[in-house]
Design a protein around this motif. Structure first.
Motif, PDB file in Angstrom:
ATOM      1  N   CYS A 130       1.691  39.077   3.886  1.00 42.78           N
ATOM      2  CA  CYS A 130       0.349  39.145   4.351  1.00 42.78           C
ATOM      3  C   CYS A 130      -0.370  37.588   4.482  1.00 42.78           C
ATOM      4  O   CYS A 130      -1.058  37.525   5.459  1.00 42.78           O
ATOM      5  CB  CYS A 130      -0.497  39.923   3.087  1.00 42.78           C
ATOM      6  SG  CYS A 130      -0.253  41.470   2.873  1.00 42.78           S
ATOM      7  N   GLU A 131       0.395  36.858   3.699  1.00 39.44           N
ATOM      8  CA  GLU A 131      -0.168  35.314   3.786  1.00 39.44           C
ATOM      9  C   GLU A 131       0.388  34.941   5.123  1.00 39.44           C
ATOM     10  O   GLU A 131      -0.027  34.022   5.621  1.00 39.44           O
ATOM     11  CB  GLU A 131       0.457  34.596   2.753  1.00 39.44           C
ATOM     12  CG  GLU A 131      -0.462  34.836   1.214  1.00 39.44           C
ATOM     13  CD  GLU A 131       0.140  34.003   0.254  1.00 39.44           C
ATOM     14  OE1 GLU A 131       1.564  33.480   0.330  1.00 39.44           O
ATOM     15  OE2 GLU A 131      -0.178  34.193  -1.080  1.00 39.44           O
ATOM     16  N   THR A 132       1.752  35.325   5.299  1.00 40.73           N
ATOM     17  CA  THR A 132       2.411  34.668   6.652  1.00 40.73           C
ATOM     18  C   THR A 132       1.381  35.206   7.985  1.00 40.73           C
ATOM     19  O   THR A 132       1.179  34.577   8.719  1.00 40.73           O
ATOM     20  CB  THR A 132       3.866  35.249   6.919  1.00 40.73           C
ATOM     21  OG1 THR A 132       4.302  34.722   5.835  1.00 40.73           O
ATOM     22  CG2 THR A 132       4.520  34.968   8.215  1.00 40.73           C
ATOM     23  N   LEU A 133       1.153  36.484   7.763  1.00 43.94           N
ATOM     24  CA  LEU A 133       0.225  37.055   9.011  1.00 43.94           C
ATOM     25  C   LEU A 133      -1.032  36.406   8.977  1.00 43.94           C
ATOM     26  O   LEU A 133      -1.580  36.211  10.051  1.00 43.94           O
ATOM     27  CB  LEU A 133       0.183  38.428   8.961  1.00 43.94           C
ATOM     28  CG  LEU A 133      -0.501  39.171   9.934  1.00 43.94           C
ATOM     29  CD1 LEU A 133      -0.102  38.875  11.358  1.00 43.94           C
ATOM     30  CD2 LEU A 133      -0.412  40.734   9.880  1.00 43.94           C
ATOM     31  N   GLU A 134      -1.522  36.285   7.814  1.00 40.89           N
ATOM     32  CA  GLU A 134      -2.985  35.543   7.742  1.00 40.89           C
ATOM     33  C   GLU A 134      -2.822  34.102   8.360  1.00 40.89           C
ATOM     34  O   GLU A 134      -3.948  33.653   9.012  1.00 40.89           O
ATOM     35  CB  GLU A 134      -3.661  35.371   6.502  1.00 40.89           C
ATOM     36  CG  GLU A 134      -3.923  36.686   6.011  1.00 40.89           C
ATOM     37  CD  GLU A 134      -4.237  36.699   4.166  1.00 40.89           C
ATOM     38  OE1 GLU A 134      -3.827  35.805   3.679  1.00 40.89           O
ATOM     39  OE2 GLU A 134      -4.735  37.655   3.828  1.00 40.89           O
ATOM     40  N   ALA A 135      -1.821  33.346   8.061  1.00 46.31           N
ATOM     41  CA  ALA A 135      -1.542  32.076   8.804  1.00 46.31           C
ATOM     42  C   ALA A 135      -1.422  32.103  10.145  1.00 46.31           C
ATOM     43  O   ALA A 135      -2.049  31.269  11.031  1.00 46.31           O
ATOM     44  CB  ALA A 135      -0.636  31.296   7.918  1.00 46.31           C
ATOM     45  N   LEU A 136      -0.677  33.186  10.718  1.00 45.31           N
ATOM     46  CA  LEU A 136      -0.585  33.223  12.162  1.00 45.31           C
ATOM     47  C   LEU A 136      -1.951  33.483  12.737  1.00 45.31           C
ATOM     48  O   LEU A 136      -2.140  33.112  14.105  1.00 45.31           O
ATOM     49  CB  LEU A 136       0.422  34.383  12.286  1.00 45.31           C
ATOM     50  CG  LEU A 136       2.001  34.009  12.066  1.00 45.31           C
ATOM     51  CD1 LEU A 136       2.662  35.342  12.000  1.00 45.31           C
ATOM     52  CD2 LEU A 136       2.435  32.922  13.067  1.00 45.31           C
ATOM     53  N   CYS A 137      -2.790  34.246  12.052  1.00 42.28           N
ATOM     54  CA  CYS A 137      -4.193  34.599  12.767  1.00 42.28           C
ATOM     55  C   CYS A 137      -4.985  33.564  12.791  1.00 42.28           C
ATOM     56  O   CYS A 137      -6.071  33.541  13.797  1.00 42.28           O
ATOM     57  CB  CYS A 137      -4.587  35.944  11.938  1.00 42.28           C
ATOM     58  SG  CYS A 137      -3.979  37.376  11.946  1.00 42.28           S
ATOM     59  N   ASP A 138      -4.745  32.344  12.007  1.00 38.44           N
ATOM     60  CA  ASP A 138      -5.711  31.381  12.187  1.00 38.44           C
ATOM     61  C   ASP A 138      -5.894  30.575  13.327  1.00 38.44           C
ATOM     62  O   ASP A 138      -5.122  30.373  13.984  1.00 38.44           O
ATOM     63  CB  ASP A 138      -5.525  30.233  11.024  1.00 38.44           C
ATOM     64  CG  ASP A 138      -6.276  29.020  10.781  1.00 38.44           C
ATOM     65  OD1 ASP A 138      -7.473  29.513  10.839  1.00 38.44           O
ATOM     66  OD2 ASP A 138      -5.763  28.070  10.691  1.00 38.44           O
ATOM     67  N   GLY A 139      -7.138  30.613  13.727  1.00 40.82           N
ATOM     68  CA  GLY A 139      -7.462  30.028  15.198  1.00 40.82           C
ATOM     69  C   GLY A 139      -7.422  30.962  16.520  1.00 40.82           C
ATOM     70  O   GLY A 139      -7.561  30.648  17.472  1.00 40.82           O
ATOM     71  N   MET A 140      -6.723  32.138  16.457  1.00 43.78           N
ATOM     72  CA  MET A 140      -6.660  33.150  17.013  1.00 43.78           C
ATOM     73  C   MET A 140      -7.964  33.786  17.545  1.00 43.78           C
ATOM     74  O   MET A 140      -8.865  34.040  16.745  1.00 43.78           O
ATOM     75  CB  MET A 140      -5.630  34.050  16.998  1.00 43.78           C
ATOM     76  CG  MET A 140      -4.298  33.413  16.826  1.00 43.78           C
ATOM     77  SD  MET A 140      -3.223  32.854  18.167  1.00 43.78           S
ATOM     78  CE  MET A 140      -3.829  30.881  17.995  1.00 43.78           C
TER      79      MET A 140
END
Length: 517
Positions: free
Chosen positions: A428-438
């Motif tokens: 979940c943390e990996t996906l949250e990091a990927l979503c940042d700024g999108m």
């Protein structure tokens, strides 16, 4: 009195003395292994000067008896030692070099003597299947288990197929007795398989599915290439000499398959302190188990030629046995604030988990610098996870992600298992990091496609420590060192694997090692 004769020309060997004062027998005509003082041999390459440890290994190959196991430290010249050792085996001997993966196989194929059969472990098993079952490449189907489950399991039982498939794979690789219920439960516990408290269903269906995998042999998957030849007791060609690389990463099925091809001597090479794939089914005690199983003579490659002196001393805090080369430079070992680091082309950036790598990697990409994260399969997994969560907008996706996280962590099975809970959080943390700024789901998917890459060369490479084993770089930067050892490591074997990860991270740099803080 026993007379030692050269295996190549038959001449009586004479006693000689090596550069380190150790005496050994060698052919007077220069066949095979001779002292590095001479360098006039059809065995070792003329420019190669062995260390004291390499001399012991070469002496064992030429003059020893039985099997051996070389404990090779990082950057100790393992590949060169193997290649030179292969040169010492007479051409009349049927010789196999068993590579752990295709990358190693391709590298050694270019350097090994022509009489040596260089093969991956999967190819060794696949050749037995093709020869005895008349299979071809079109018989390989990685979805075999899923196809069988859909044809065998009732529709109301298919909801746990992911867990069952994981258990099938692990049972094959670890050679677990599927009819021993306690052994199966122990396997589930050790590898933290998410069965959601339904061990009874696994115990019911696992033997049925394993029998189906063994009965249906016109279609095979990659696990079958290792497991089926053993289950069907298929004959393998016998070799006078087998060299095994990366033996610390072997699982039980791989070890059994390789040894079933042995008709003579075995030399295994590996490092117990670089055993880090236990979570994938590797035998975490592969090195000591092989020593006992082979009744092997223990040999060493202890000198690290890759790392500077300061790095070796740093690594000795984890593994005291690693040695520094006599001419090693001092090197740079420092702690620098993360924001103060100016990344150079060729940097290798490491972290225990993926999420912290994403922000740093994308920051460089936004600055116009070339950067990527190692692990195309991680990106593919994230794309599948996004589709599973659903959501036409980024807000909906993140909302669904939060619900998924809460639901998973509230499951009794997950909450009482630290490793499983940590795995859910990291995903979940990996996906949250990927979503940042999108701004949209499409933007998110494009970001994933752009940063996860295994083929890009040059630029700054970001990698988990697991994926960096075997890599090296002039400058290595470690992020979030507090993640090692990881909080999920509760079992003794997991805790040892975490110490091994720290050791691997400290032995990748050729000049500079930086802890980013």
């Amino acid at each position: 009195m026993n007379i030692l004769r050269c295996a190549t020309c038959g001449s009586v060997k004479i006693l000689r003395e090596g550069t380190n004062g150790r005496k050994f027998f060698a052919c007077p005509k220069g066949c095979g292994y001779v002292s590095p003082v001479k360098h006039k041999t059809s065995g070792l390459t003329s420019t190669f000067k062995p260390s004291k440890y390499q001399e012991d290994i070469f002496d064992f190959i030429e003059n020893g008896i039985g099997n051996g196991l070389v404990e090779a430290m990082p950057g100790s010249g393992k590949t060169t030692t193997i290649v030179e050792g292969l040169r010492l085996v007479p051409h009349t001997c049927r010789t196999l070099f068993c590579a752990f993966n295709r990358h190693i196989k391709d590298e050694l194929s270019k350097r090994a003597p022509k009489h040596v059969n260089v093969s991956t472990i999967h190819s060794l098993g696949f050749s037995a299947l093709t020869k005895n079952l008349q299979l071809g490449r079109d018989s390989v189907d990685e979805n075999k288990v899923w196809t069988l489950m859909k044809s065998i399991l009732p529709e109301d039982e298919r909801w746990f197929m992911t867990s069952l498939a994981r258990c099938i794979s692990l049972a094959k690789l670890t050679m677990t007795d599927i009819y021993n219920e306690q052994a199966v439960v122990d396997m589930i516990d050790k590898y933290d398989v998410d069965v959601n408290g339904n061990e009874d269903k696994i115990l019911k269906w696992l033997p049925i599915m394993m029998e189906a995998c063994m009965t249906i042999t016109d279609i095979i998957d990659y696990d079958d290439m290792i497991w089926l030849p053993l289950q069907l007791d298929l004959p393998l060609p016998k070799y006078d000499w087998i060299f095994i690389d990366e033996c610390q990463d072997l699982n039980e099925a791989q070890t059994s398959l390789i040894l079933s091809a042995s008709g003579g001597r075995v030399l295994a090479v590996g490092d117990r302190y670089q055993s880090i794939y236990g979570f994938m089914g590797a035998d975490t005690n592969s090195v000591p188990n092989l020593l006992e199983r082979l009744h092997a003579k223990q040999l060493y490659l202890s000198i690290c030629y890759r790392c500077p002196r300061s790095h070796v001393l740093h690594a000795q805090e984890i593994v005291p046995g690693i040695e520094c080369a006599d001419n090693a430079r001092e090197g740079v070992l420092e702690h620098i604030p993360k924001k103060s680091i100016a990344h150079d082309d060729g940097d290798l950036v490491l972290c225990r988990t993926t999420a912290p790598l994403i922000t740093e990697c994308y920051n460089l990409i936004r600055q116009g610098k070339k950067a990527c994260i190692r692990g195309r399969d991680i990106g593919d997994g994230m794309l599948t996870f996004i589709d599973r969560l659903g959501g036409s907008t980024l807000a909906e996706l993140l909302d669904n992600l939060g619900k998924y996280k809460d639901a998973e962590l509230s499951k009794p099975y997950v909450s009482r298992r630290a490793a499983r809970a940590a795995s859910v959080r990291e995903k979940c943390e990996t996906l949250e990091a990927l979503c940042d700024g999108m701004q949209s789901v499409d933007d998110l998917k494009r970001r994933i496609h752009s940063i996860f890459d295994d083929k890009t060369k040059g630029g700054v490479i970001f990698s988990t420590v697991h994926r960096a084993k075997g890599d090296e770089a002039r400058r290595v930067i470690i992020l979030n060192k507090e993640l090692m050892p990881h909080r999920m490591a509760t079992q003794p074997w997991q805790q040892q694997q975490e110490q091994n990860l720290i050791f691997v991270s400290r032995t990748r740099a050729k000049d500079t090692l930086i802890y980013a803080e």
